[in-house]
Design a protein around this motif. Structure first.
Motif, PDB file in Angstrom:
ATOM      1  N   SER A 234       0.925  -1.269  -0.003  1.00  0.00           N
ATOM      2  CA  SER A 234       0.113  -0.037  -0.003  1.00  0.00           C
ATOM      3  C   SER A 234       1.038   1.263  -0.038  1.00  0.00           C
ATOM      4  CB  SER A 234      -1.005   0.153   1.279  1.00  0.00           C
ATOM      5  OG  SER A 234      -0.286   0.331   2.419  1.00  0.00           O
ATOM      6  N   MET A 235       2.092   1.110   0.903  1.00  0.00           N
ATOM      7  CA  MET A 235       2.999   2.511   0.756  1.00  0.00           C
ATOM      8  C   MET A 235       3.493   2.528  -0.615  1.00  0.00           C
ATOM      9  SD  MET A 235       4.456   4.418   2.648  1.00  0.00           S
ATOM     10  CE  MET A 235       5.623   4.919   3.506  1.00  0.00           C
ATOM     11  N   ARG A 239       2.789   5.929  -2.977  1.00  0.00           N
ATOM     12  CA  ARG A 239       3.809   6.629  -3.687  1.00  0.00           C
ATOM     13  C   ARG A 239       3.871   6.621  -5.396  1.00  0.00           C
ATOM     14  NH1 ARG A 239       8.682   3.894  -1.958  1.00  0.00           N
ATOM     15  NH2 ARG A 239       8.090   4.439   0.419  1.00  0.00           N
ATOM     16  N   ALA A 240       3.258   5.843  -5.896  1.00  0.00           N
ATOM     17  CA  ALA A 240       3.159   5.644  -7.368  1.00  0.00           C
ATOM     18  C   ALA A 240       2.187   6.704  -7.846  1.00  0.00           C
ATOM     19  CB  ALA A 240       2.995   4.171  -7.739  1.00  0.00           C
ATOM     20  N   ARG A 241       1.097   6.611  -6.999  1.00  0.00           N
ATOM     21  CA  ARG A 241      -0.147   7.321  -7.313  1.00  0.00           C
ATOM     22  C   ARG A 241       0.425   8.971  -7.295  1.00  0.00           C
ATOM     23  NH1 ARG A 241      -3.828  10.275  -5.097  1.00  0.00           N
ATOM     24  NH2 ARG A 241      -2.744   9.959  -2.885  1.00  0.00           N
ATOM     25  N   ALA A 245       0.054  11.661 -10.137  1.00  0.00           N
ATOM     26  CA  ALA A 245      -0.602  12.787  -9.996  1.00  0.00           C
ATOM     27  C   ALA A 245       0.338  13.999 -10.323  1.00  0.00           C
ATOM     28  CB  ALA A 245      -1.015  12.947  -8.764  1.00  0.00           C
ATOM     29  N   ALA A 246       1.427  13.811  -9.950  1.00  0.00           N
ATOM     30  CA  ALA A 246       2.504  15.133 -10.027  1.00  0.00           C
ATOM     31  C   ALA A 246       2.702  15.092 -11.573  1.00  0.00           C
ATOM     32  CB  ALA A 246       3.676  14.919  -9.214  1.00  0.00           C
ATOM     33  N   LYS A 285       4.130  17.906  -5.647  1.00  0.00           N
ATOM     34  CA  LYS A 285       5.456  17.415  -5.714  1.00  0.00           C
ATOM     35  C   LYS A 285       6.101  17.617  -4.189  1.00  0.00           C
ATOM     36  CE  LYS A 285       6.681  17.487 -10.591  1.00  0.00           C
ATOM     37  NZ  LYS A 285       7.566  17.822 -11.430  1.00  0.00           N
ATOM     38  N   ARG A 286       5.375  18.689  -3.733  1.00  0.00           N
ATOM     39  CA  ARG A 286       6.124  19.059  -2.503  1.00  0.00           C
ATOM     40  C   ARG A 286       6.195  17.854  -1.462  1.00  0.00           C
ATOM     41  NH1 ARG A 286       3.528  24.384  -0.876  1.00  0.00           N
ATOM     42  NH2 ARG A 286       4.804  25.075  -2.624  1.00  0.00           N
TER      43      ARG A 286
END
Lengths: 406, 176
Positions: A234-235, A239-241, A245-246, A285-286
């Motif tokens: 899930s982690m 992260r991939a999501r 999105a970025a 992105k932050r």
């Protein structure tokens, strides 16, 4: 997995009332003994453990070496604290108890908890140590509690005299936030003679450390592999999501910029949109950026927000990495659209005013990616723009009703 | 080193090394680098480079169980002239003795080794005391030079088995 018979010598002297180990020295000792008994019996079911007290009225054997853990734990209740510890007698009685163990194949080991000061001479202790070695008895010493001068030395000589091929150890535990048992878990006393951490010790460490076990998600993969795996997956998905999105936001920002050129919407709007998108992107992105990158990003955003500085475009270029930073066509298109707008400024009076403000225009162009403010063609264009705007103004002043310029 | 007189096996006696129960052999106060096997085991004991050495002090306590009942006739104990054993006490059928109770029982036999013995001359034992031996405890009390370290080159025991039924022998007889 060493087959061993162990005798644990408890220090229940008056010095054990002290509270510098929480909750009290005696309690800390009892907890440690509980853990040791468990570890020994678990590492080999045929191991036996016995307990004796060294202080009180005299040396008293509470339980002879047995593999029954319940019996051992039960006898630890209701112990009295008092008098002085008799180390030599305690060790001798322990040796005798081990000698009469039922299973002669077991190796002999004595674990001594030395919390009170030692009143014996070094020589006496050394002689005892040699006697233990002669009878192939190993010795572990836990040096805690009182630390008067010479105690550490005396205990070190004792262990050195017994030590045969690294089978005897001494551990010094100073008072502090860590519980006595926690400190002992990581010592060779628990893990046996160089066997490495047993499974029990590792699990006990995880439990007692309260979840701060050094594992990735606070879950021991040994204890609960499925949970650990689910957490890790899930982690990674999260992260991939976020990265996706970025990327998507960055792409959208680039697209919007291009759309802004072709349409004759005001650069203002485009700029604000671009700024908004970039802000959104930056927000996304932050979360993923490192501190250094985040600082750079914020700096870049601040500059674009101000719109009054002509700093390098490279900062924002880095942000909009997907954007066509190097695309000369983009720059050309920009110029064309600006010129068109300038040409139609008669119908868009508002636009002319905007363009009159040369500083604003230059800042807009500066903040757009792919536009190099030092580009000579751009400079010429700006100059011409200024002339045009001046001409426009004159014309407007002369004949406000008249249309257009050219 | 002078050539060790290869022990002439007394008539009718057998080297009992074949009947030693190696799983139960124990030795107290030996150094880990010079263990008992160096002195007892075939091949090791004849190797001059390997010997049994005491650790904390000069005494050694060796426990040797046998796979069957034997009668003990004589023994050969060799060692260096200075550090070789001097007073040796033998206990028959006493299991798991320690240094503390070694003096509680009278020994089955007590030997005082001479330098000749240390060179390989066999020592005759009190045969009558060793008629029915299941295990033997050898207590080396001190050494020739009364130093802190005792070194033993070889320990060989000679005797006969009580139960003389040897299956191989049986077959041979049948073949006649």
């Amino acid at each position: 997995m060493v087959l061993e018979a162990t005798m644990i010598c408890i220090d229940n002297s008056e010095w054990m009332r002290n509270g510098d180990y929480s909750p009290s020295r005696f309690q800390a000792q009892a907890d440690a003994i509980n853990l040791i008994c468990g570890a020994k019996t678990q590492s080999n079911p045929e191991n036996t453990v016995g307990v004796l007290t060294m202080a009180g009225k005299g040396v008293r054997v509470l339980v002879t070496p047995t593999s029954d853990l319940g019996k051992i734990l039960a006898c630890l209740h209701g112990l009295d604290i008092g008098c002085e510890m008799n180390l030599t007698a305690g060790i001798q009685v322990a040796q005798l108890a081990l000698k009469h163990r039922q299973n002669k194949k077991q190796k002999q080991r004595i674990i001594v908890f030395a919390g009170s000061p030692i009143k014996y001479e070094k020589k006496t202790l050394e002689a005892i140590g040699r006697k233990l070695k002669k009878n192939s008895v190993a010795l572990d010493v836990v040096d805690f509690g009182e630390s008067d001068d010479g105690k550490t030395e005396k205990l070190e000589t004792l262990v050195a005299a017994v030590n045969n091929n690294d089978n005897s150890h001494i551990v010094h535990v100073s008072p502090g936030p860590n519980a006595l048992s926690d400190v002992l878990i990581s010592t060779p006393i628990f893990s046996g003679d160089g066997e490495g951490g047993s499974g029990f010790a590792a699990a006990a460490a995880a439990a007692s450390a309260g979840g701060v076990s050094g594992f990735d998600f606070g879950v021991d993969p040994n204890l609960d592999p499925e949970l650990a795996l689910a957490l890790r997956i899930s982690m990674e998905e999260e992260r991939a999501r976020q990265e996706a999105a970025a990327k998507k936001a960055a792409e959208e920002a680039a697209k919007e910029e291009k759309g802004g050129e072709q349409a004759s919407s005001s650069h203002d709007t485009t700029m604000s949109e671009a700024v908004n998108t970039s802000a959104v992107v930056a927000d996304d992105k932050r979360q993923n950026l490192t501190d250094v990158e985040a600082a750079l990003l914020e700096q870049a955003l601040a500059m674009s927000m101000d719109g009054a500085k002509s700093s390098s475009v490279d900062m924002i270029d880095a942000d909009m990495s997907d954007a066509t930073a190097e695309d000369p066509e983009l720059a050309y298109a920009l110029k064309m659209s600006v010129q068109e707008s300038a040409g139609d400024s008669s119908t868009h009076s508002g636009m002319s005013k905007v363009l009159e403000d040369q500083s604003f225009v230059s800042s807009v162009l500066n903040s757009l990616p792919g536009v190099d403010p030092n580009d000579p063609s751009l400079k010429d264009f700006l100059a011409s723009l200024q002339d045009q705007s001046e001409t426009q103004q004159k014309q407007k002043e002369d004949s406000p009703e008249k249309d257009g310029d050219k | 080193m002078a050539s060790v007189v290869s022990s002439v096996i007394p008539r009718g006696q057998v080297d009992l090394v074949d009947f030693v129960d190696w799983s139960g052999v124990e030795c107290l106060n030996q150094t880990t680098s010079h263990p008992l096997a160096n002195a007892l085991k075939q091949g090791y004991r004849d190797d001059d480079g390997l010997h049994l050495e005491s650790d904390a002090d000069e005494q050694l306590l060796i426990y040797v169980p046998f796979t069957q009942v034997i009668k003990l006739h004589s023994a050969v104990i060799t060692g260096p002239e200075e550090e070789g054993p001097k007073t040796v006490k033998l206990f028959a059928n006493k299991e798991h003795m320690g240094f503390s109770n070694v003096n509680d029982y009278p020994p089955s036999d007590s030997l005082n080794l001479s330098p000749d013995n240390l060179k390989g001359m066999p020592v005759m034992l009190k045969y009558v005391k060793f008629q029915n031996v299941r295990s033997l405890t050898i207590f080396i009390e001190d050494n020739q030079a009364d130093g802190d370290v005792t070194k033993v080159q070889k320990i060989a025991l000679f005797g006969t088995t009580v139960d003389t039924t040897n299956m191989k022998d049986l077959k041979k007889i049948e073949e006649h």
